[in-house]
Design a protein around this motif. Sequence first.
Motif, PDB file in Angstrom:
ATOM      1  N   ARG A  12      -2.693  -3.799   4.500  1.00 53.14           N
ATOM      2  CA  ARG A  12      -1.976  -3.421   5.727  1.00 53.14           C
ATOM      3  C   ARG A  12      -1.518  -4.659   6.497  1.00 53.14           C
ATOM      4  O   ARG A  12      -0.374  -4.718   6.975  1.00 53.14           O
ATOM      5  N   THR A  13      -2.382  -5.648   6.607  1.00 54.14           N
ATOM      6  CA  THR A  13      -2.042  -6.879   7.314  1.00 54.14           C
ATOM      7  C   THR A  13      -0.897  -7.606   6.610  1.00 54.14           C
ATOM      8  O   THR A  13       0.012  -8.139   7.264  1.00 54.14           O
ATOM      9  N   PHE A  14      -0.932  -7.618   5.286  1.00 56.39           N
ATOM     10  CA  PHE A  14       0.114  -8.273   4.506  1.00 56.39           C
ATOM     11  C   PHE A  14       1.487  -7.689   4.824  1.00 56.39           C
ATOM     12  O   PHE A  14       2.474  -8.413   4.993  1.00 56.39           O
ATOM     13  N   PHE A  15       1.569  -6.372   4.930  1.00 56.63           N
ATOM     14  CA  PHE A  15       2.859  -5.734   5.151  1.00 56.63           C
ATOM     15  C   PHE A  15       3.304  -5.770   6.610  1.00 56.63           C
ATOM     16  O   PHE A  15       4.446  -5.399   6.917  1.00 56.63           O
ATOM     17  N   ALA A  16       2.451  -6.234   7.501  1.00 54.74           N
ATOM     18  CA  ALA A  16       2.823  -6.282   8.919  1.00 54.74           C
ATOM     19  C   ALA A  16       4.018  -7.194   9.168  1.00 54.74           C
ATOM     20  O   ALA A  16       4.833  -6.934  10.063  1.00 54.74           O
ATOM     21  N   ASP A  17       4.129  -8.261   8.382  1.00 53.54           N
ATOM     22  CA  ASP A  17       5.269  -9.175   8.555  1.00 53.54           C
ATOM     23  C   ASP A  17       5.914  -9.522   7.210  1.00 53.54           C
ATOM     24  O   ASP A  17       6.410 -10.613   6.999  1.00 53.54           O
ATOM     25  N   TYR A  18       5.913  -8.563   6.298  1.00 56.27           N
ATOM     26  CA  TYR A  18       6.445  -8.783   4.955  1.00 56.27           C
ATOM     27  C   TYR A  18       7.965  -8.730   4.975  1.00 56.27           C
ATOM     28  O   TYR A  18       8.570  -7.839   5.576  1.00 56.27           O
ATOM     29  N   GLY A  19       8.594  -9.692   4.316  1.00 59.27           N
ATOM     30  CA  GLY A  19      10.043  -9.743   4.265  1.00 59.27           C
ATOM     31  C   GLY A  19      10.638  -9.108   3.031  1.00 59.27           C
ATOM     32  O   GLY A  19      11.861  -9.072   2.881  1.00 59.27           O
ATOM     33  N   GLY A  20       9.786  -8.626   2.134  1.00 61.43           N
ATOM     34  CA  GLY A  20      10.273  -8.031   0.899  1.00 61.43           C
ATOM     35  C   GLY A  20      10.511  -6.540   1.016  1.00 61.43           C
ATOM     36  O   GLY A  20      10.555  -5.977   2.118  1.00 61.43           O
ATOM     37  N   TYR A  21      10.633  -5.881  -0.121  1.00 61.13           N
ATOM     38  CA  TYR A  21      10.998  -4.470  -0.173  1.00 61.13           C
ATOM     39  C   TYR A  21       9.800  -3.567   0.144  1.00 61.13           C
ATOM     40  O   TYR A  21       8.691  -3.807  -0.334  1.00 61.13           O
ATOM     41  N   PHE A  22      10.045  -2.529   0.926  1.00 61.45           N
ATOM     42  CA  PHE A  22       9.049  -1.501   1.210  1.00 61.45           C
ATOM     43  C   PHE A  22       9.437  -0.240   0.434  1.00 61.45           C
ATOM     44  O   PHE A  22      10.442   0.403   0.774  1.00 61.45           O
ATOM     45  N   ASP A  23       8.687   0.112  -0.587  1.00 63.31           N
ATOM     46  CA  ASP A  23       8.999   1.344  -1.300  1.00 63.31           C
ATOM     47  C   ASP A  23       8.441   2.534  -0.516  1.00 63.31           C
ATOM     48  O   ASP A  23       7.748   2.379   0.484  1.00 63.31           O
ATOM     49  N   GLN A  24       8.744   3.738  -0.995  1.00 57.84           N
ATOM     50  CA  GLN A  24       8.356   4.933  -0.241  1.00 57.84           C
ATOM     51  C   GLN A  24       6.843   5.096  -0.158  1.00 57.84           C
ATOM     52  O   GLN A  24       6.313   5.555   0.863  1.00 57.84           O
ATOM     53  N   ALA A  25       6.131   4.734  -1.216  1.00 61.05           N
ATOM     54  CA  ALA A  25       4.674   4.833  -1.185  1.00 61.05           C
ATOM     55  C   ALA A  25       4.091   3.939  -0.102  1.00 61.05           C
ATOM     56  O   ALA A  25       3.152   4.325   0.620  1.00 61.05           O
ATOM     57  N   THR A  26       4.636   2.735   0.017  1.00 65.51           N
ATOM     58  CA  THR A  26       4.169   1.800   1.044  1.00 65.51           C
ATOM     59  C   THR A  26       4.488   2.324   2.440  1.00 65.51           C
ATOM     60  O   THR A  26       3.631   2.313   3.331  1.00 65.51           O
ATOM     61  N   LYS A  27       5.721   2.791   2.643  1.00 63.68           N
ATOM     62  CA  LYS A  27       6.103   3.324   3.946  1.00 63.68           C
ATOM     63  C   LYS A  27       5.223   4.494   4.356  1.00 63.68           C
ATOM     64  O   LYS A  27       4.761   4.572   5.503  1.00 63.68           O
ATOM     65  N   SER A  28       4.975   5.402   3.429  1.00 65.25           N
ATOM     66  CA  SER A  28       4.167   6.581   3.739  1.00 65.25           C
ATOM     67  C   SER A  28       2.723   6.210   4.050  1.00 65.25           C
ATOM     68  O   SER A  28       2.127   6.728   5.002  1.00 65.25           O
ATOM     69  N   THR A  29       2.180   5.296   3.246  1.00 62.90           N
ATOM     70  CA  THR A  29       0.797   4.886   3.472  1.00 62.90           C
ATOM     71  C   THR A  29       0.637   4.180   4.810  1.00 62.90           C
ATOM     72  O   THR A  29      -0.308   4.451   5.572  1.00 62.90           O
ATOM     73  N   LEU A  30       1.548   3.283   5.116  1.00 61.95           N
ATOM     74  CA  LEU A  30       1.487   2.581   6.403  1.00 61.95           C
ATOM     75  C   LEU A  30       1.636   3.553   7.570  1.00 61.95           C
ATOM     76  O   LEU A  30       0.934   3.433   8.585  1.00 61.95           O
ATOM     77  N   ALA A  31       2.534   4.517   7.440  1.00 58.03           N
ATOM     78  CA  ALA A  31       2.715   5.508   8.504  1.00 58.03           C
ATOM     79  C   ALA A  31       1.439   6.318   8.707  1.00 58.03           C
ATOM     80  O   ALA A  31       1.049   6.606   9.851  1.00 58.03           O
ATOM     81  N   ASN A  32       0.778   6.670   7.620  1.00 57.13           N
ATOM     82  CA  ASN A  32      -0.471   7.421   7.724  1.00 57.13           C
ATOM     83  C   ASN A  32      -1.574   6.590   8.363  1.00 57.13           C
ATOM     84  O   ASN A  32      -2.376   7.093   9.156  1.00 57.13           O
ATOM     85  N   MET A  33      -1.623   5.305   8.012  1.00 54.59           N
ATOM     86  CA  MET A  33      -2.590   4.412   8.642  1.00 54.59           C
ATOM     87  C   MET A  33      -2.324   4.300  10.141  1.00 54.59           C
ATOM     88  O   MET A  33      -3.246   4.372  10.963  1.00 54.59           O
ATOM     89  N   ASP A  34      -1.053   4.140  10.497  1.00 54.07           N
ATOM     90  CA  ASP A  34      -0.685   4.008  11.902  1.00 54.07           C
ATOM     91  C   ASP A  34      -0.988   5.273  12.691  1.00 54.07           C
ATOM     92  O   ASP A  34      -1.214   5.225  13.909  1.00 54.07           O
ATOM     93  N   ALA A  35      -0.981   6.403  12.000  1.00 63.13           N
ATOM     94  CA  ALA A  35      -1.282   7.676  12.653  1.00 63.13           C
ATOM     95  C   ALA A  35      -2.778   7.900  12.832  1.00 63.13           C
ATOM     96  O   ALA A  35      -3.196   8.922  13.386  1.00 63.13           O
ATOM     97  N   GLY A  36      -3.569   6.936  12.345  1.00 65.80           N
ATOM     98  CA  GLY A  36      -5.017   7.015  12.527  1.00 65.80           C
ATOM     99  C   GLY A  36      -5.773   7.737  11.448  1.00 65.80           C
ATOM    100  O   GLY A  36      -6.916   8.156  11.642  1.00 65.80           O
ATOM    101  N   ASN A  37      -5.177   7.858  10.266  1.00 60.99           N
ATOM    102  CA  ASN A  37      -5.834   8.581   9.177  1.00 60.99           C
ATOM    103  C   ASN A  37      -6.925   7.798   8.464  1.00 60.99           C
ATOM    104  O   ASN A  37      -7.610   8.328   7.596  1.00 60.99           O
ATOM    105  N   GLY A  38      -7.077   6.517   8.794  1.00 60.13           N
ATOM    106  CA  GLY A  38      -8.103   5.709   8.145  1.00 60.13           C
ATOM    107  C   GLY A  38      -7.538   4.881   7.023  1.00 60.13           C
ATOM    108  O   GLY A  38      -6.617   5.318   6.314  1.00 60.13           O
ATOM    109  N   LEU A  39      -8.084   3.687   6.853  1.00 58.70           N
ATOM    110  CA  LEU A  39      -7.540   2.761   5.869  1.00 58.70           C
ATOM    111  C   LEU A  39      -7.603   3.287   4.447  1.00 58.70           C
ATOM    112  O   LEU A  39      -6.716   3.017   3.633  1.00 58.70           O
ATOM    113  N   THR A  40      -8.646   4.016   4.134  1.00 57.63           N
ATOM    114  CA  THR A  40      -8.818   4.468   2.749  1.00 57.63           C
ATOM    115  C   THR A  40      -8.469   5.945   2.570  1.00 57.63           C
ATOM    116  O   THR A  40      -8.705   6.506   1.506  1.00 57.63           O
ATOM    117  N   ASP A  41      -7.890   6.570   3.584  1.00 59.03           N
ATOM    118  CA  ASP A  41      -7.536   7.991   3.520  1.00 59.03           C
ATOM    119  C   ASP A  41      -6.076   8.225   3.883  1.00 59.03           C
ATOM    120  O   ASP A  41      -5.728   9.286   4.398  1.00 59.03           O
TER     121      ASP A  41
END
Length: 299
Positions: free
Chosen positions: A87-116
């Motif tokens: 999660r920290t890596f993608f906070a300032d990543y300049g490369g490509y964000f695929d849909q799996a990454t976007k969805s996972t980060l959104a779920n983390m930001d929504a408070g679902n837990g790092l491993t859930d």
Amino acid sequence: MSENRIKAAVIGAFVADALSLGAHWVYNTGVIDKKFGRVERYYDPLTSYHKGKKAGDFTHYGDQTLVLLESMNGGGFDAHRFADRWRTFFADYGGYFDQATKSTLANMDAGNGLTDSASDSDDLAGASRLAALVPAYHDNLEQLVSAARAQTRITHNNDRVLLSADFFARSVFAVLGGQPPQAAMQAILDAHFSDSSIAPLIAMGLKSRSRNTREAIAEFGQMCSVEAGLPGAVHLICRHADDFETALVENVMAGGDSSARGMMAGMVLGAAHGMEAIPAAWQTGMTASRRINALLDHL
């Protein structure tokens, strides 16, 4: 089991990703032929997906594998530690964000837990990071399989992606133990996956050994999904079981998502043949070469 072949399993996956960068997600193989000829060295990326990347860099798949390798921290796999670093890596990543990454980060930001917070993506890429686990668990199959599934589940909570991680973890373990790649994968299919949803995909790859790689992968599909990527990776390992370099070149020449399937093939064939089989220019030409070697020396 030699340290040389353990290291080669990891480096094999990384060089496969770096070699893929130039033509990654180019689906028209005629364009690959025209722009690159035969891809035997690293190139700047042709598509805009990897804008800012340069020859020797990784795609976002290789970058995440490096995050996983760093998260091992001289010890074993910890899901929370990896998820936090990811999660920290993608906070300032300049490369490509695929849909799996976007969805996972959104779920983390929504408070679902790092491993859930994983997406339900069926992309093989979630499993393809697993080479980073090999140094820690090369002597313990149960732990390697468990960690392979757990790291995948951070971003891809999809049954067929998890099964793929399980299958390739068992495959690289068997090959490190001295089994020939094709025989190892056939035995693993028969013993552990014969009734699974990925059994037909593994069987397709195994049966395609005698076929031209570009034609076989075109038939399986060049896409990111397990449906296409899994038989493609198995094909590469079987078709080019004795030639690491040709396997990875032919993978790129087949187009599409060459990174995910190539990382699996590079890992297994690296484990089979050792560091001597990996071209020296590919090893030293990786932008992160020194960083990776330092981590492997520590592990």
